[in-house]
Design a protein around this motif. Structure first.
Motif, PDB file in Angstrom:
ATOM      1  N   VAL A  86       0.437  -1.389   0.013  1.00 39.87           N
ATOM      2  CA  VAL A  86       0.093  -0.015   0.063  1.00 39.87           C
ATOM      3  C   VAL A  86       0.512   1.244   0.517  1.00 39.87           C
ATOM      4  N   VAL A  87       1.256   1.789  -1.074  1.00 34.36           N
ATOM      5  CA  VAL A  87       1.623   2.945  -0.959  1.00 34.36           C
ATOM      6  C   VAL A  87       1.160   3.998  -1.341  1.00 34.36           C
ATOM      7  N   ILE A  88       1.781   5.110  -0.485  1.00 37.52           N
ATOM      8  CA  ILE A  88       1.042   6.799  -0.793  1.00 37.52           C
ATOM      9  C   ILE A  88       1.576   7.501  -2.039  1.00 37.52           C
ATOM     10  N   GLY A  89       0.759   8.252  -2.536  1.00 36.20           N
ATOM     11  CA  GLY A  89       1.305   9.199  -3.645  1.00 36.20           C
ATOM     12  C   GLY A  89       0.190  11.002  -3.247  1.00 36.20           C
ATOM     13  N   ASN A  90       0.620  11.244  -4.714  1.00 39.87           N
ATOM     14  CA  ASN A  90       0.077  13.035  -3.618  1.00 39.87           C
ATOM     15  C   ASN A  90      -1.129  13.426  -4.893  1.00 39.87           C
ATOM     16  N   THR A  91      -2.236  13.446  -4.716  1.00 33.91           N
ATOM     17  CA  THR A  91      -3.323  14.017  -5.928  1.00 33.91           C
ATOM     18  C   THR A  91      -3.142  15.060  -7.280  1.00 33.91           C
ATOM     19  N   ARG A  92      -1.887  15.816  -7.103  1.00 31.69           N
ATOM     20  CA  ARG A  92      -1.158  16.427  -7.892  1.00 31.69           C
ATOM     21  C   ARG A  92      -0.852  15.621  -9.108  1.00 31.69           C
ATOM     22  N   GLU A  93      -0.759  14.244  -8.957  1.00 32.47           N
ATOM     23  CA  GLU A  93      -0.878  13.550 -10.561  1.00 32.47           C
ATOM     24  C   GLU A  93      -1.885  13.725 -11.260  1.00 32.47           C
ATOM     25  N   ILE A  94      -2.918  13.808 -10.098  1.00 28.61           N
ATOM     26  CA  ILE A  94      -4.295  13.201 -11.307  1.00 28.61           C
ATOM     27  C   ILE A  94      -5.030  14.540 -12.253  1.00 28.61           C
ATOM     28  N   GLY A  95      -4.845  14.813 -11.239  1.00 31.64           N
ATOM     29  CA  GLY A  95      -5.372  16.341 -12.459  1.00 31.64           C
ATOM     30  C   GLY A  95      -7.034  16.173 -12.328  1.00 31.64           C
ATOM     31  N   THR A  96      -7.684  15.474 -11.134  1.00 36.35           N
ATOM     32  CA  THR A  96      -9.036  15.862 -11.344  1.00 36.35           C
ATOM     33  C   THR A  96      -9.842  17.290 -11.376  1.00 36.35           C
ATOM     34  N   GLY A  97      -9.145  18.166 -10.790  1.00 36.50           N
ATOM     35  CA  GLY A  97      -9.862  19.491 -10.060  1.00 36.50           C
ATOM     36  C   GLY A  97     -10.837  19.000  -9.453  1.00 36.50           C
ATOM     37  N   SER A  98     -10.749  18.111  -8.175  1.00 35.45           N
ATOM     38  CA  SER A  98     -11.383  18.132  -7.085  1.00 35.45           C
ATOM     39  C   SER A  98     -10.420  17.823  -5.958  1.00 35.45           C
ATOM     40  N   GLY A  99      -9.501  18.864  -6.251  1.00 37.48           N
ATOM     41  CA  GLY A  99      -8.380  18.659  -4.673  1.00 37.48           C
ATOM     42  C   GLY A  99      -8.782  18.663  -3.607  1.00 37.48           C
ATOM     43  N   GLU A 100     -10.189  19.470  -3.562  1.00 38.64           N
ATOM     44  CA  GLU A 100     -10.770  20.788  -1.924  1.00 38.64           C
ATOM     45  C   GLU A 100     -11.128  19.433  -1.068  1.00 38.64           C
ATOM     46  N   ASP A 101     -11.470  17.659  -2.151  1.00 35.04           N
ATOM     47  CA  ASP A 101     -12.385  16.660  -1.261  1.00 35.04           C
ATOM     48  C   ASP A 101     -11.616  15.547  -1.514  1.00 35.04           C
ATOM     49  N   LEU A 102      -9.910  15.911  -1.630  1.00 31.09           N
ATOM     50  CA  LEU A 102      -9.163  14.540  -1.640  1.00 31.09           C
ATOM     51  C   LEU A 102      -7.648  15.032  -0.982  1.00 31.09           C
ATOM     52  N   ASP A 103      -7.591  14.120   0.142  1.00 31.36           N
ATOM     53  CA  ASP A 103      -6.433  13.882   0.680  1.00 31.36           C
ATOM     54  C   ASP A 103      -4.606  13.723  -0.236  1.00 31.36           C
ATOM     55  N   ALA A 104      -5.125  11.914  -0.337  1.00 25.57           N
ATOM     56  CA  ALA A 104      -4.348  11.515  -0.452  1.00 25.57           C
ATOM     57  C   ALA A 104      -4.571  10.432  -2.112  1.00 25.57           C
ATOM     58  N   LEU A 105      -3.276  10.161  -2.834  1.00 24.96           N
ATOM     59  CA  LEU A 105      -3.630   8.853  -3.756  1.00 24.96           C
ATOM     60  C   LEU A 105      -3.095   7.495  -3.188  1.00 24.96           C
ATOM     61  N   ILE A 106      -3.403   7.197  -2.989  1.00 22.72           N
ATOM     62  CA  ILE A 106      -2.687   5.023  -2.435  1.00 22.72           C
ATOM     63  C   ILE A 106      -3.257   4.433  -4.037  1.00 22.72           C
TER      64      ILE A 106
END
Length: 384
Positions: free
Chosen positions: A30-50
Motif C-alpha cells: 500500500v503506497v501513498i502518492g500525491n493527488t497532484r498526479e491525477i489532475g481531477t480538479g477536485s483537490g479540495e475533496d481529496l487528501d491522498a492517492l493510494i
C-alpha cells in the motif's frame, strides 16, 4: 496532566492505511502518492492517492483517491463524493474514490456502496471493490458512533419525546409543509424543530426546497428514531395475567371505548396490533398503552379483571412516555390501536420477534402509503 489532542486528518490517514494493510495482508503493498498526479480538479475533496499493489504483480495496481474526514454525513457523500466518482467513471479513469473517517454510519455506507465508492472507518466498517487487481473487501464494524464521534450536547438528536413528536409528524403527513406547521402541531419550539431538520437533512432523511420540506424518507426515519428508543425501558410497565383470556380483555376494552370515549386512554401496540396488519406468528403478549403516572396501570388492571404479577405476564400495561403514542390512533374492530408509525417504532424498539414484525408492518406501509398517510397539514389530532 497532559491533554490529548483530537485526531488530525493526517493521523486518520495513517491509521486507515495501517488498517488497510492488515486487511489485505503482508504480501500486498500500500503506497501513498500525491493527488497532484491525477489532475481531477477536485483537490479540495481529496487528501491522498493510494496505490494497492498485489503480490508478484508490480505492473498493476488499484488506484484510490482518498478523502479523509473527521466527520461525514450522507449529504456530504451525495454532494461531494458521488459527483466526483461519476466524473471519474465518465472520463474512464482508473481511479476509485475512497473515504476514510473515524466512523461511517450505515446510511452513508449504503450510499457509498451503491455508487461504487470505497470506505474504511476506524471501527472496522470497510468496503472496496476492484476488478484488476481483484480485490473485494466488505467488513462490519460498529453500527453506532463511538463516544468520541457522537454529536456534542449542543446538537439535537432523535432521542427524547420532542424528537418523537416531530418524527411522528414527518411520517404521518405527506409534504410539502414548513417547520412552523411541525412546531405547532407537535408542540415543539420552532428553533428546536429547525435544528433537528438541519440534522435530518444532513442524513438525507428529509429534503427541503427553500423553507418547505418536500420529501421525507419515512422508513429510514423510523429506523433512525428507533435506534434511540426502547419500548419497555421508556414506557415502564406493569405485568398481569388474564384469567379469562386475552379475547375477554379485548372485549372489555371494546365495551369501554364504545360506552365512553372520554375515559383514560388505552391503545393496543406490539404483537396483537402488528398481527392485524401483517400476521407472522400467533401468541405473544398483549401490550396496552395507558396514561402516565403511578396509578393508571393498576386502575386499568382492576377494570379489566387482570391479576398483576411481579415478572412477565401475558398482558403488559405500558405507562406512555409521551402523549404522542395516542395520536392518530386507529379503531380496529372497536378497539383503539396505535397509529402505524407508532406501531413500527414500538416494534423496532421492542424485544424478541417484535423488530421482525415491525419490518413486516413497514412493508405493508410502503405498499399502501396512500391509505394511511395524510396528504395535508392536520388539525389538532383526535383523542381516543
Amino acid at each position: 496532566m497532559a491533554v490529548t489532542e483530537p485526531p488530525t486528518e493526517p493521523s486518520l490517514l495513517e491509521q486507515a492505511l495501517e488498517t488497510l494493510r492488515r486487511v489485505l495482508g503482508t504480501d500486498w503493498s500500500v503506497v501513498i502518492g500525491n493527488t497532484r498526479e491525477i489532475g481531477t480538479g477536485s483537490g479540495e475533496d481529496l487528501d491522498a492517492l493510494i496505490r494497492i499493489i498485489p503480490p508478484g504483480a508490480r505492473d498493476k495496481s488499484a488506484e484510490l483517491l482518498v478523502a479523509v474526514r473527521e466527520k461525514v454525513t450522507p449529504r456530504y457523500a451525495e454532494s461531494h463524493l458521488v459527483p466526483l466518482s461519476s466524473s471519474l467513471t465518465e472520463a474512464k479513469t482508473p481511479f476509485t474514490v475512497f473515504l476514510a473517517a473515524p466512523w461511517i454510519s450505515r446510511r452513508t455506507q449504503d450510499l457509498l456502496r451503491e455508487h461504487g465508492i470505497g470506505y474504511l472507518d476506524l471501527t472496522g466498517n470497510a468496503f472496496l471493490s476492484s476488478a484488476d487487481p481483484a480485490i473485494r473487501i466488505l467488513t462490519q464494524g460498529d453500527r453506532r458512533a463511538p463516544k468520541t464521534a457522537r454529536p456534542t450536547s449542543k446538537n439535537v438528536t432523535l432521542a427524547g419525546p420532542r424528537a418523537g413528536r416531530v418524527v411522528r409528524f414527518l411520517v404521518d403527513f405527506t409534504p410539502p409543509y414548513r417547520p412552523t406547521d411541525i412546531a405547532e402541531t407537535a408542540d415543539v419550539s420552532l428553533p428546536w424543530v429547525s435544528r433537528l431538520l438541519t440534522q435530518l437533512e444532513e442524513q438525507l432523511l428529509v429534503r427541503r426546497e427553500g423553507r418547505d420540506i418536500v420529501h421525507v424518507d419515512w422508513p429510514e426515519l423510523l429506523r433512525a428514531r428507533a435506534a434511540s428508543y426502547d419500548l419497555l425501558r421508556h414506557n415502564p410497565y406493569v405485568g398481569a395475567l388474564a384469567p379469562r383470556g386475552i379475547s375477554a380483555v379485548l372485549d372489555q376494552i371494546r365495551k369501554r371505548h364504545l360506552m365512553d370515549e372520554d375515559q383514560p386512554r388505552v391503545a393496543v401496540t406490539g404483537h396483537y396490533a402488528a398481527r392485524v396488519i401483517s400476521p407472522l406468528a400467533s401468541g405473544g403478549q398483549l401490550m396496552l398503552y395507558t396514561e402516565a403516572g403511578p396509578h393508571p396501570p393498576h386502575q386499568l388492571a382492576e377494570e379489566l379483571g387482570l391479576f398483576e404479577i411481579d415478572e412477565g405476564g401475558e398482558v403488559l400495561l405500558l405507562r406512555r412516555h409521551d402523549e404522542v403514542v395516542f395520536e392518530r390512533c386507529r379503531v380496529v374492530d372497536g378497539v383503539p390501536h396505535v397509529a402505524y408509525s407508532q406501531l413500527v417504532l414500538d416494534g423496532l424498539g421492542g424485544p424478541g420477534r417484535m423488530p421482525s414484525e415491525a419490518e413486516a408492518v413497514l412493508g405493508y406501509m410502503s405498499e399502501n402509503e396512500d391509505s394511511w398517510r395524510e396528504p395535508n397539514k392536520p388539525a389538532r389530532l383526535p383523542r381516543f
